[in-house]
Design an enzyme around this catalytic site. Structure first.
Site, PDB file in Angstrom:
ATOM      1  N   SER A 134       0.840  -1.206   0.000  1.00 38.42           N
ATOM      2  CA  SER A 134       0.000   0.000   0.000  1.00 38.42           C
ATOM      3  C   SER A 134       0.871   1.250   0.000  1.00 38.42           C
ATOM      4  O   SER A 134       0.388   2.347   0.257  1.00 38.42           O
ATOM      5  CB  SER A 134      -0.921   0.006   1.222  1.00 38.42           C
ATOM      6  OG  SER A 134      -0.158   0.016   2.416  1.00 38.42           O
ATOM      7  N   ASN A 159      -1.197  -2.734  12.990  1.00 36.50           N
ATOM      8  CA  ASN A 159      -2.666  -2.705  12.983  1.00 36.50           C
ATOM      9  C   ASN A 159      -3.224  -1.496  13.733  1.00 36.50           C
ATOM     10  O   ASN A 159      -4.116  -0.805  13.230  1.00 36.50           O
ATOM     11  CB  ASN A 159      -3.232  -3.999  13.575  1.00 36.50           C
ATOM     12  CG  ASN A 159      -2.834  -5.221  12.749  1.00 36.50           C
ATOM     13  OD1 ASN A 159      -2.321  -5.070  11.641  1.00 36.50           O
ATOM     14  ND2 ASN A 159      -3.059  -6.410  13.272  1.00 36.50           N
ATOM     15  N   HIS A 176     -43.015  18.129  -9.316  1.00 35.17           N
ATOM     16  CA  HIS A 176     -43.000  17.269 -10.522  1.00 35.17           C
ATOM     17  C   HIS A 176     -42.441  18.021 -11.713  1.00 35.17           C
ATOM     18  O   HIS A 176     -42.770  17.721 -12.861  1.00 35.17           O
ATOM     19  CB  HIS A 176     -44.397  16.735 -10.833  1.00 35.17           C
ATOM     20  CG  HIS A 176     -45.099  16.169  -9.649  1.00 35.17           C
ATOM     21  ND1 HIS A 176     -44.907  14.869  -9.212  1.00 35.17           N
ATOM     22  CD2 HIS A 176     -45.947  16.746  -8.747  1.00 35.17           C
ATOM     23  CE1 HIS A 176     -45.630  14.670  -8.120  1.00 35.17           C
ATOM     24  NE2 HIS A 176     -46.255  15.788  -7.818  1.00 35.17           N
ATOM     25  N   SER A 203     -18.410  24.761 -26.154  1.00 41.56           N
ATOM     26  CA  SER A 203     -18.337  23.591 -27.019  1.00 41.56           C
ATOM     27  C   SER A 203     -17.183  23.755 -27.981  1.00 41.56           C
ATOM     28  O   SER A 203     -16.872  24.866 -28.420  1.00 41.56           O
ATOM     29  CB  SER A 203     -19.656  23.464 -27.792  1.00 41.56           C
ATOM     30  OG  SER A 203     -19.462  22.688 -28.950  1.00 41.56           O
ATOM     31  N   LYS A 236     -22.206  28.166 -27.651  1.00 40.41           N
ATOM     32  CA  LYS A 236     -22.601  27.431 -26.448  1.00 40.41           C
ATOM     33  C   LYS A 236     -21.926  27.907 -25.172  1.00 40.41           C
ATOM     34  O   LYS A 236     -20.743  28.243 -25.150  1.00 40.41           O
ATOM     35  CB  LYS A 236     -22.259  25.942 -26.623  1.00 40.41           C
ATOM     36  CG  LYS A 236     -23.080  25.257 -27.686  1.00 40.41           C
ATOM     37  CD  LYS A 236     -24.441  24.861 -27.174  1.00 40.41           C
ATOM     38  CE  LYS A 236     -24.321  23.579 -26.391  1.00 40.41           C
ATOM     39  NZ  LYS A 236     -25.596  23.201 -25.801  1.00 40.41           N
ATOM     40  N   ASN A 245     -22.098  26.130 -21.478  1.00 38.76           N
ATOM     41  CA  ASN A 245     -22.671  24.948 -20.826  1.00 38.76           C
ATOM     42  C   ASN A 245     -22.353  24.918 -19.324  1.00 38.76           C
ATOM     43  O   ASN A 245     -21.263  25.303 -18.913  1.00 38.76           O
ATOM     44  CB  ASN A 245     -22.105  23.677 -21.475  1.00 38.76           C
ATOM     45  CG  ASN A 245     -22.440  23.598 -22.946  1.00 38.76           C
ATOM     46  OD1 ASN A 245     -23.522  24.001 -23.370  1.00 38.76           O
ATOM     47  ND2 ASN A 245     -21.487  23.115 -23.731  1.00 38.76           N
ATOM     48  N   GLU A 251     -22.711  19.943 -13.826  1.00 42.09           N
ATOM     49  CA  GLU A 251     -22.972  18.560 -14.252  1.00 42.09           C
ATOM     50  C   GLU A 251     -21.992  17.609 -13.554  1.00 42.09           C
ATOM     51  O   GLU A 251     -22.361  16.498 -13.133  1.00 42.09           O
ATOM     52  CB  GLU A 251     -22.854  18.440 -15.771  1.00 42.09           C
ATOM     53  CG  GLU A 251     -24.007  19.143 -16.485  1.00 42.09           C
ATOM     54  CD  GLU A 251     -23.744  19.400 -17.963  1.00 42.09           C
ATOM     55  OE1 GLU A 251     -24.619  19.989 -18.598  1.00 42.09           O
ATOM     56  OE2 GLU A 251     -22.672  19.029 -18.483  1.00 42.09           O
ATOM     57  N   TYR A 262      -7.863  -7.841  12.864  1.00 42.86           N
ATOM     58  CA  TYR A 262      -7.384  -7.208  11.635  1.00 42.86           C
ATOM     59  C   TYR A 262      -7.389  -8.208  10.481  1.00 42.86           C
ATOM     60  O   TYR A 262      -7.000  -9.368  10.625  1.00 42.86           O
ATOM     61  CB  TYR A 262      -5.956  -6.662  11.828  1.00 42.86           C
ATOM     62  CG  TYR A 262      -5.434  -5.991  10.569  1.00 42.86           C
ATOM     63  CD1 TYR A 262      -5.669  -4.638  10.336  1.00 42.86           C
ATOM     64  CD2 TYR A 262      -4.761  -6.718   9.591  1.00 42.86           C
ATOM     65  CE1 TYR A 262      -5.245  -4.030   9.166  1.00 42.86           C
ATOM     66  CE2 TYR A 262      -4.336  -6.118   8.421  1.00 42.86           C
ATOM     67  CZ  TYR A 262      -4.577  -4.773   8.213  1.00 42.86           C
ATOM     68  OH  TYR A 262      -4.158  -4.165   7.063  1.00 42.86           O
ATOM     69  N   GLN A 279      -7.017  -2.697   4.155  1.00 40.36           N
ATOM     70  CA  GLN A 279      -6.131  -1.829   3.374  1.00 40.36           C
ATOM     71  C   GLN A 279      -6.883  -1.210   2.191  1.00 40.36           C
ATOM     72  O   GLN A 279      -6.655  -0.069   1.824  1.00 40.36           O
ATOM     73  CB  GLN A 279      -4.933  -2.650   2.882  1.00 40.36           C
ATOM     74  CG  GLN A 279      -3.904  -1.884   2.093  1.00 40.36           C
ATOM     75  CD  GLN A 279      -2.626  -2.689   1.946  1.00 40.36           C
ATOM     76  OE1 GLN A 279      -1.930  -2.960   2.917  1.00 40.36           O
ATOM     77  NE2 GLN A 279      -2.320  -3.097   0.727  1.00 40.36           N
TER      78      GLN A 279
END
Ligand code: ARG
Length: 511
Positions: free
Chosen positions: A54, A137, A183, A302, A308, A310, A315, A342, A347
């Site tokens: 790790s 540990n 809605h 774009s 454009k 955006n 998003e 453990y 990990q």
């Protein structure tokens, strides 16, 4: 989720030096045996060594491990388990290792082993005394909690910034009428302030969940050792204090093996990401309808369509909720059914937390910036606010306030909605449904007023409603709550900073 990609953890080439292929038997861990270097080649993982390692992901806890080592060594010296001279030598070596950085570490299965090896390389066999009365540990559990505290505080800070942005919008637009939806259909007129405060309330609860998660992260497992404690006369309260923890995780098996603090944190972050996704979606829809203009800083264009603009940042904020929910799932599945104590599965649990806290904090910061810099188009909002007979409920309320049962009023106004939803339509509906003229129930002026979106909003003055007075009360309680949470954050930050300074000054007595 991959364990290499962490916010400030640049990919270290170390653990994957063979490009990910299995490494043959490792003969050395960086030092020469006759210098007293411990050799771990008996169980080094063999061909699976890079799979076991790790070390790259552990860059995230490099500093934390050094602090945990310092606190542990200080405590060992204070308890007379290690002599002062050895403690001084180890502490001096740790400072030098910090200067060399994570990339300067020798090879090792993880950062704990690599730092220990580096200490031994510098001061010889006595460096191995650092690992007296502990295990990797309890060490790794302590390092994760130590680092995660800072990250959770940063996440909390991002929620506070978002609340500040929302409150500023609310303060500026207390009387800016806008359409409200259910809605996604025009429902009732409201105000931009009322909309913004609705998210402030949700983010306030997100802050509260993170503060609670913080309290459970902020307990020290150090001294739990492998799981069964130690024969040495250690002082767990002392190491907890030196590291700024609020207390200890008492049971040593619980201390070394539990990761519910990770799950709780990731769940709280995921909940916040879900709040953010709704906020982002609203603003995306509002931008689509011309209600709001995002600042260029939070928009994108774009590559082919020159006209454009955006809402890409929002998003992406919306999408982070998916990553966070995935992390909850991944982490839960990893932890589910793990036996005590453990297991190495743990990990792979940790990286879910790093990735989630980074992504959600960033999304929260971006959302705060996008909200703070957006321009609300008051004229467009006012024109849209009355669309779709959005004042119908107010008209029905008015009739009900004048003695007509609400259900009958609802039915009558529904008939009027079919034929345009204006005064004439209401008058015709009254004749049809009630067989009485409308004026026999209400003054025409009162009906005209109820049909006006601004008047409609002003009349909804119930607690928490959109009328300016009710919004004023909400703003006041939101400001108070924000100030309280800012104080809580500052206090938590100060505890950590003071512990860090205190530990440094105690270390300085030895080096
Ligand atoms: N690197 C491990 C982790 O992140 C800690 C080491 C514990 N290793 C062990 N064999 N008990 O969880």
């Amino acid at each position: 989720m991959t364990e290499e990609s962490t916010r400030d953890g640049e990919r270290s080439s170390r653990s994957r030096s063979d490009g990910g292929a299995f490494d043959p038997v490792i003969a050395t861990d960086g030092g020469s045996p006759d210098e007293g270097v411990v050799r771990r080649d008996r169980f080094s993982g063999g061909p699976a060594r890079s799979f076991l390692s790790s070390l790259a992901a552990d860059e995230r806890i490099f500093e934390a491990d050094l602090e945990v080592d310092r606190a542990h060594v200080l405590m060992l010296a204070e308890q007379g388990i290690v002599d002062d001279e050895t403690a001084g030598a180890i502490l001096t070596a740790l400072d030098a290792i910090e200067v060399d950085g994570h990339d300067g570490l020798p090879d090792g299965e993880d950062v704990h082993e690599a730092i220990e090896t580096a200490v031994i390389e510098r001061i010889g066999e006595d460096g191995g005394k650092m690992h007296t009365a502990r295990s990797r540990n309890d060490e790794v559990a302590t390092c994760i909690r130590y680092r995660l505290r800072e990250d959770v505080l940063e996440a909390i800070e991002s929620t506070l910034a978002l609340r500040e942005s929302l409150l500023e919008v609310a303060e500026e637009h207390e009387e800016t009428i806008m359409p409200g939806y259910t809605h996604l259909q025009p429902a009732q007129p409201t105000t931009v302030a009322h909309w913004a405060l609705s998210y402030e309330g949700a983010v306030r609860r997100d802050t509260a969940r993170l503060l609670e998660a913080y309290d459970r992260v902020n307990e020290s497992p150090l001294g739990g050792a492998a799981f069964a404690g130690t024969t040495f006369d250690i002082d767990r309260e002392r190491t907890a204090e030196l590291l700024g923890f609020e207390g200890v995780v008492e049971n040593s098996m619980d201390a070394s093996s539990s990761r519910d603090f990770l799950l709780e944190t990731v769940q709280a972050l995921s909940t916040h990401a879900t709040t953010l996704s709704g906020l982002a979606e609203d603003v995306i829809i509002f931008a689509n309808r011309g209600f709001v203009d995002l600042s260029d800083d939070y928009s994108s264009t774009s590559s082919i369509m020159p006209q454009k603009k955006n809402p890409d940042t929002l998003e992406l904020v919306r999408a982070v909720a998916g990553d966070a929910a995935g992390a909850v799932q991944g982490l839960t599945t990893t932890l589910k059914g793990l036996p005590r104590a453990y297991n190495r599965d743990l990990q792979r649990a940790t990286t879910h937390a790093w990735e989630t806290v980074d992504a959600v904090t960033e999304a929260s910061e971006v959302a705060a910036g996008a909200v703070a810099t957006a321009d609300w188009n008051e004229d467009v909002l006012a024109a849209e606010a009355g669309e779709g007979f959005s004042t119908a409920t107010g008209v029905a309320d008015l009739l009900a306030a004048n003695g007509l049962p609400f259900r009958t009023a609802h039915e009558m106004v529904a008939v009027a909605a079919e034929t345009g939803g204006d005064y004439d339509a209401l008058a015709a509906a009254a004749e049809e449904v009630l067989e009485e003229p409308l004026e026999s129930y209400v003054e025409p002026a009162a009906v005209e007023e109820a049909l006006d979106p601004a008047e409609s909003v002003a009349s909804r003055n119930s607690q928490g409603g959109p009328a300016p007075d009710a919004v004023g009360d909400q703003l006041e309680s939101a400001r108070e709550a924000l100030a309280e949470d800012e104080t809580a954050l500052t206090e938590a930050d100060d505890v950590l900073e003071n512990a860090h300074q205190q530990l440094r000054s105690e270390v300085n007595d030895y080096v």
